[in-house]
Structures are given as C-alpha cells and as structure tokens.
Enzyme design. Sequence first.
Site, PDB file in Angstrom:
ATOM      1  N   GLU A 196      13.567   1.687 -34.522  1.00  0.00           N
ATOM      2  CA  GLU A 196      14.457   1.230 -35.586  1.00  0.00           C
ATOM      3  C   GLU A 196      15.053  -0.144 -35.269  1.00  0.00           C
ATOM      4  OE1 GLU A 196      16.416   4.584 -38.096  1.00  0.00           O
ATOM      5  OE2 GLU A 196      18.066   3.541 -37.133  1.00  0.00           O
TER       6      GLU A 196
ATOM      7  N   LYS B 254      15.981   5.826 -49.067  1.00  0.00           N
ATOM      8  CA  LYS B 254      17.265   6.400 -49.521  1.00  0.00           C
ATOM      9  C   LYS B 254      17.510   6.045 -50.981  1.00  0.00           C
ATOM     10  CE  LYS B 254      19.822   6.057 -45.170  1.00  0.00           C
ATOM     11  NZ  LYS B 254      20.949   5.401 -44.527  1.00  0.00           N
TER      12      LYS B 254
ATOM     13  N   HIS C  97      -2.452  17.992 -21.181  1.00  0.00           N
ATOM     14  CA  HIS C  97      -3.401  18.918 -21.800  1.00  0.00           C
ATOM     15  C   HIS C  97      -3.510  18.691 -23.302  1.00  0.00           C
ATOM     16  CE1 HIS C  97      -3.713  21.455 -18.111  1.00  0.00           C
ATOM     17  NE2 HIS C  97      -2.602  20.784 -17.864  1.00  0.00           N
TER      18      HIS C  97
END
Length: 459
Positions: A314, A450, A335
Amino acid sequence: MLQYNLDGTLIGPGGLEAADLEKLASPLTSIREEVLAEADLWASGGNVPDAKQPLDAGFHLLPNRLLDELAAEGDDSELARIQASADRLSELVDRVVVLGIGGSYMGARALLEACCHPYYNQVAPTLRHGRPEIYFEGNNVDNDAVHGLLDLLAGDSRDWGIVCISKSGGTLETAAAFRIFLRELAESVGDEQLGKYVVPVTGDSGKLFDLATAIGCSERFPVPDGVGGRFSVLSAVGLLPAAIMGLDIEALLAGAAEMNEHFATASFEKNIVLQYVAAGHAMEKKHGADIRILSTWGKRLEAVGLWYDQLLAESLGKHEKGAMPLTIVNTRDLHSRGQQHQEGKRDKYITNLIVAEGTREPIAIGESDNNQDGLNELAKKTLPEVLSAAIAGTNQAYREDNRPTADLVIPELDELHLGQLLQMLMLATVVEGRLISVNPYGQPGVEAYKKNMNAILRK
Ligand code: PA5
C-alpha cells in the site's frame, strides 16, 4: 538487536556484489537525512511543502514521544491510560471483539500471533495470564464469519466487549460490523451499560467518534494525526489490543526507539534499515527481482509477514512501481511454493525471517520401540534443530543454483525485538519510497473500490 546477514546475497552471478551495495551508500545516506528531517518537521508542526504531501511521518518519533510522556506524566500519560483501559476491560469481560480493517487490524493480529500463546483463545485463562480471549472482525464482509462469531459469543454466558478501531471512523466494513455487534451487545448488557463495554480508537471527530459519544463511551483513544493506518501499530491502534492481550507495551516501544537510534546513527555498512533497502533495490535493478519474498521460519511470524505485505504494497505500489511482497511460512510452504522458488523464474528475492532463540523447551523426537518410521536415528534431535537444518539446507540449495537470500534474525520473539522489527520495516518502507520517488504515505488507489461500492449500495 536484530541481525541482518547478506552472505547469501553476495554470491556473484544471480546475486549481488559488494560494489552493487556500495553504489547506494551515498544516495541512501542522504535519504536517511531527508527522512530524519521529515520526522522533525512533522513533530515541530512546520509547513509541509506541496511536493511532500501527504507526509504522515508521525509514526517515526511516536515511540519516543509516548515513552517520554510516560516518564514525565505517569498515570496521566496516554500510555498509562491505554494500560489502565486494557486492565479495566480485562477485569470486566472474558472476550473482546476487535473490529478494524487494513492498518487498523493487521498490526494487532501480528502482535497476538507473534507474542502470545499459539492457542491463545483456546488455552486455560492462566496460560494467557487471565487476559480475555480476542476475536477479530470488521476486516471483511463475510456473512458466515460474522454469524460464526455471533454463535460463539452467544454460546456461553461470559461477558464480552468491543474495541472498534477506525482512523477515519467511516470505513464501511468496520462500521457495518460495529453496528451488528453493538446490537448484540446491547441485548446482553442493556443500552445503559454499553459505554463501559466499548472502547473506540479513532480520530477526534467523525462518525465513529459521534457514535461512541452517543452510546456513552467513557474511554477513547486517538489515532494521532500524521500517523497513517499501516504505520499505526505502535499507536493506540496496536497498543490497546496488545495491552488487553497482556503484552508489555513499554517494551514494544522501547524496541522501536532503539531501532530509531540505530537508524539515525549507524553507518551505511552497519545500518540494518539502509542495508535492507539497498539489497532489495539492487536485486530489483540488477536482476529484475521485483517479487520480495518474506520467508518466515515459524508459524508465529505469519501475521507479521501479512502486516508487512500490506505495508509494502500500500505504500510503494503506486505509479506502476513498487516491489510485490509475498509472505510464506516455512517449512510449511516448502511443500507448496518451494518448487517455484527453487526452479521458477528468477524474479524473486528471498529474505528469511528467523528467530534465533525459541521461547519454550526444545522437544526431542525421542526413541520409540516402533521404529517403522526410522526416526530412532534422529531421536536426540529437537524440533529447533530440525528447523535449523531446514533453514541451512534451503539456503544451501538456493545458493547452489545462484538464487540469493538474506537472513533477518530476531534474537528472541518478544515485545522488545518485535518493536525493533516493526519499526525497522516501517522505516525501510519510507526510505525505499524516497529512493524510487514514490510517496510512501497515502493510498489513493484504495479509494476507487470504496467509491464504487458506496455508489452501488446507495443507488
Ligand atoms: O493503511 C491504511 O491507511 C489503510 O489500510 C487503513 O488502515 C484502512 O483502510 C482502514 O481505515 P480506517 O482506519 O480509517 O478504518
């Protein structure tokens, strides 16, 4: 103090040479001065030039300020009030729901996972020093997850409370969760009592501030001006939940203050912050390694890694720049992602995050009459020894294929060293931003979703 070891990076082809780092000594030393001046400018309330806007440099000297204030003002200081509020809530309730998202959530979670019992909520209260269970919500809009937590809270008669964290006070995910959990809480304790069970952490005005005032919250903590969400872990945003968990918040701040001192005074060659930035940047420039893997060795560091993913992404992911952070947990992810890191594209730079000294007695594999698994040969080896062998073996395998790694070593996973680590990574992010001409503060790109979401909902 944390140790940073670049032996696995200075490996010639595929990695770096000392000269690659030396080239960055002068620019990074100048940037350090710039970043120190920004912190002073912010603290003195001076005018921030347009080119530097926004300048949320308040996080930098915050640990020093909070500690100084504690020494000077004692019980009246913000830190003492945070501790008192956490102690009061811990006496009052057995469970606390911490609501918040992004920078208002990830730091508290990182502190819980790194410094508390790995089964904090499940173990007997004595193993968490009698502190309340902690649940995180308001960090998504997941109907099933909210139902699940409400089921759990209603499942027994123990009391619970809410810490609601939002700097803006208006983030929809957190606000919606607050309304839902507040409704349930009011049903269990009654409207009159609500204010005692809720502690908001928010700005001096805004929707959450108004709501908290309306329900009679007697305690409220600020997100200081000039401290951005993802840089706020060492403000009340992270410190209040940490104090509720029973962590030593003074030690956290003391660790961060030590890192500030180190950053300001250590030479380029010895400066962990500057070396860390230099190595990451040089790997990107020289080899196009713009995927930064934080390879955490131990489950307790995963949430620290996720906190850092947000911090880096960010802060620097702007103007089509910024490295891509990725946290992995080993040996688990050897793994899953290990194959790609060993033989995939050479676009990755791995930093191992290693804890030198465990907190608990090492468990040995032990002898068994049933040696079908062939482990009697390793009976005396302990789990920390197996982990050390895995780290050494993995680094060796990378080195043999010219794949560079660095080691960031935390002496012990306690509050002091975690404070050092968090502050180091925040400072490094700001320094790198200045190096690549990206303002590390602000997150304009987050606004787009938003705006659209709100428009769709309110149509
Ligand atoms: O780093 C940031 O600024 C963001 O991640 C915010 O913390 C996040 O969007 C939550 O914002 P607020 O605390 O205003 O609810």
